[in-house]
Write an enzyme that holds these catalytic residues in place. Sequence first.
Site, mmCIF file in Angstrom:
data_model
loop_
_atom_site.group_PDB
_atom_site.id
_atom_site.type_symbol
_atom_site.label_atom_id
_atom_site.label_comp_id
_atom_site.label_asym_id
_atom_site.label_seq_id
_atom_site.Cartn_x
_atom_site.Cartn_y
_atom_site.Cartn_z
ATOM 1 N N PRO A 184 41.911 26.637 41.662
ATOM 2 C CA PRO A 184 43.063 27.225 42.340
ATOM 3 C C PRO A 184 43.816 28.243 41.504
ATOM 4 C CG PRO A 184 43.497 24.941 41.734
ATOM 5 C CD PRO A 184 42.032 25.185 41.507
ATOM 6 N N ASN A 185 44.220 29.300 42.181
ATOM 7 C CA ASN A 185 45.050 30.386 41.638
ATOM 8 C C ASN A 185 44.303 31.325 40.697
ATOM 9 O OD1 ASN A 185 47.577 29.813 42.950
ATOM 10 N ND2 ASN A 185 47.668 27.982 41.668
ATOM 11 N N ARG A 226 49.028 38.756 37.720
ATOM 12 C CA ARG A 226 50.349 38.202 37.397
ATOM 13 C C ARG A 226 50.275 37.514 36.040
ATOM 14 N NH1 ARG A 226 51.139 35.846 42.883
ATOM 15 N NH2 ARG A 226 50.716 37.647 44.207
ATOM 16 N N TYR A 261 47.672 35.073 30.929
ATOM 17 C CA TYR A 261 46.282 35.115 31.391
ATOM 18 C C TYR A 261 45.579 36.453 31.169
ATOM 19 C CZ TYR A 261 47.628 30.742 33.625
ATOM 20 O OH TYR A 261 48.070 29.468 33.851
ATOM 21 N N ASN A 292 36.228 26.167 35.456
ATOM 22 C CA ASN A 292 37.651 26.230 35.162
ATOM 23 C C ASN A 292 38.334 25.687 36.407
ATOM 24 O OD1 ASN A 292 40.307 26.708 34.664
ATOM 25 N ND2 ASN A 292 40.061 28.839 34.030
ATOM 26 N N ALA A 321 44.602 24.071 37.784
ATOM 27 C CA ALA A 321 45.542 22.943 37.708
ATOM 28 C C ALA A 321 44.884 21.611 38.092
ATOM 29 C CB ALA A 321 46.739 23.222 38.611
ATOM 30 N N HIS A 370 44.096 18.866 35.530
ATOM 31 C CA HIS A 370 45.077 17.886 35.053
ATOM 32 C C HIS A 370 45.402 16.818 36.088
ATOM 33 C CE1 HIS A 370 45.393 21.210 32.305
ATOM 34 N NE2 HIS A 370 45.925 21.991 33.225
ATOM 35 N N ASP A 376 34.894 12.741 39.537
ATOM 36 C CA ASP A 376 33.870 11.897 40.172
ATOM 37 C C ASP A 376 32.710 12.741 40.702
ATOM 38 O OD1 ASP A 376 35.393 9.679 39.610
ATOM 39 O OD2 ASP A 376 36.125 9.396 41.657
ATOM 40 N N GLU A 412 33.770 22.949 30.294
ATOM 41 C CA GLU A 412 35.095 23.211 30.872
ATOM 42 C C GLU A 412 35.693 24.413 30.150
ATOM 43 O OE1 GLU A 412 37.562 19.739 30.410
ATOM 44 O OE2 GLU A 412 39.409 20.886 30.715
ATOM 45 N N HIS A 424 39.049 27.140 29.876
ATOM 46 C CA HIS A 424 40.413 27.566 30.218
ATOM 47 C C HIS A 424 40.686 28.901 29.554
ATOM 48 C CE1 HIS A 424 41.229 23.823 32.118
ATOM 49 N NE2 HIS A 424 40.685 23.213 31.081
ATOM 50 N N SER A 457 43.671 30.237 29.043
ATOM 51 C CA SER A 457 44.786 30.059 28.101
ATOM 52 C C SER A 457 44.511 28.860 27.198
ATOM 53 C CB SER A 457 46.092 29.842 28.870
ATOM 54 O OG SER A 457 46.043 28.608 29.587
ATOM 55 N N ARG A 486 50.691 24.871 25.456
ATOM 56 C CA ARG A 486 51.543 24.966 26.640
ATOM 57 C C ARG A 486 52.191 23.616 26.958
ATOM 58 N NH1 ARG A 486 48.425 28.092 31.188
ATOM 59 N NH2 ARG A 486 50.564 28.343 31.932
ATOM 60 N N ARG A 535 49.654 19.907 30.553
ATOM 61 C CA ARG A 535 48.368 20.624 30.516
ATOM 62 C C ARG A 535 47.457 20.116 29.398
ATOM 63 N NH1 ARG A 535 49.293 25.037 34.074
ATOM 64 N NH2 ARG A 535 51.480 25.644 34.022
HETATM 65 O O1 CA2 Z 1 44.159 28.538 31.279
HETATM 66 C C1 CA2 Z 1 43.490 28.276 32.298
HETATM 67 O O2 CA2 Z 1 42.419 28.810 32.554
HETATM 68 C C2 CA2 Z 1 44.059 27.291 33.314
HETATM 69 O O3 CA2 Z 1 42.981 26.520 33.833
HETATM 70 C C3 CA2 Z 1 44.689 28.142 34.402
HETATM 71 C C4 CA2 Z 1 45.429 27.325 35.468
HETATM 72 C C5 CA2 Z 1 46.379 26.339 34.830
HETATM 73 O O4 CA2 Z 1 46.956 25.514 35.832
HETATM 74 C C6 CA2 Z 1 45.705 25.469 33.792
HETATM 75 O O5 CA2 Z 1 46.639 24.599 33.203
HETATM 76 C C7 CA2 Z 1 45.057 26.316 32.717
HETATM 77 C C8 CA2 Z 1 46.202 28.276 36.390
HETATM 78 C C9 CA2 Z 1 45.309 29.184 37.180
HETATM 79 C C10 CA2 Z 1 45.686 30.614 37.035
HETATM 80 O O6 CA2 Z 1 46.895 30.853 37.683
HETATM 81 C C11 CA2 Z 1 47.390 32.128 37.632
HETATM 82 C C12 CA2 Z 1 48.667 32.284 38.136
HETATM 83 C C13 CA2 Z 1 49.257 33.526 38.107
HETATM 84 C C14 CA2 Z 1 48.553 34.610 37.595
HETATM 85 C C15 CA2 Z 1 47.273 34.461 37.113
HETATM 86 C C16 CA2 Z 1 46.689 33.214 37.133
#
Ligand code: CA2
Length: 144
Positions: A11-12, A19, A24, A76, A79, A82, A89, A100, A102, A104, A109, A113
């Site tokens: 997700p995201n 952003r 990131y 990856n 979220a 976590h 599973d 895995e 990430h 970041s 952080r 996380r």
């Molecule tokens: O650092 C990573 O790759 C994460 O998996 C990214 C996740 C975060 O929840 C993990 O803790 C670490 C977030 C996805 C990316 O979300 C974004 C939000 C805004 C702009 C760009 C990416």
Amino acid sequence: MAQRILVLHGPNLNLLGTREPQVYGNVTLAQVDERLAELARTLGVAVETGQSNHEGELVDRIQRAGHDGVQFIIINAGAYTHTSVALRDALAGVAIPYVEVHVSNVYKREPFRHHSYLSDQAVGVIAGLGPFGYEAALRFAAAY
Ligand code: CA2
């Protein structure tokens, strides 16, 4: 037959490069996937990439990988890393080795996380190398 490697983004991650560049970076997910496709050609492996914001879709994709000959997964889970016993599973269920990734450094952080439901079953974990982490994981997978 070329080794089949699945790269899954959670997700995201579709927002990558658009952003929060301080966390990131500036590279978009499309650019990450393009780079992986290029590298896969060089390495002589078959890579497939996919992104979903939905936990169940990620579970479905992992289950499918168990039937369609995927030999290695790079994930990856965003979220869901976590929170998701379901993804843990699913990965255990297909018994496909995975790394895995990430973008970041999650350990720099927030404390929430620092825990991953996926890490202890992973072959390895890469965090904090930016988009290069995917490339490193693909090189590792190709040699695995
Ligand atoms: O650092 C990573 O790759 C994460 O998996 C990214 C996740 C975060 O929840 C993990 O803790 C670490 C977030 C996805 C990316 O979300 C974004 C939000 C805004 C702009 C760009 C990416």
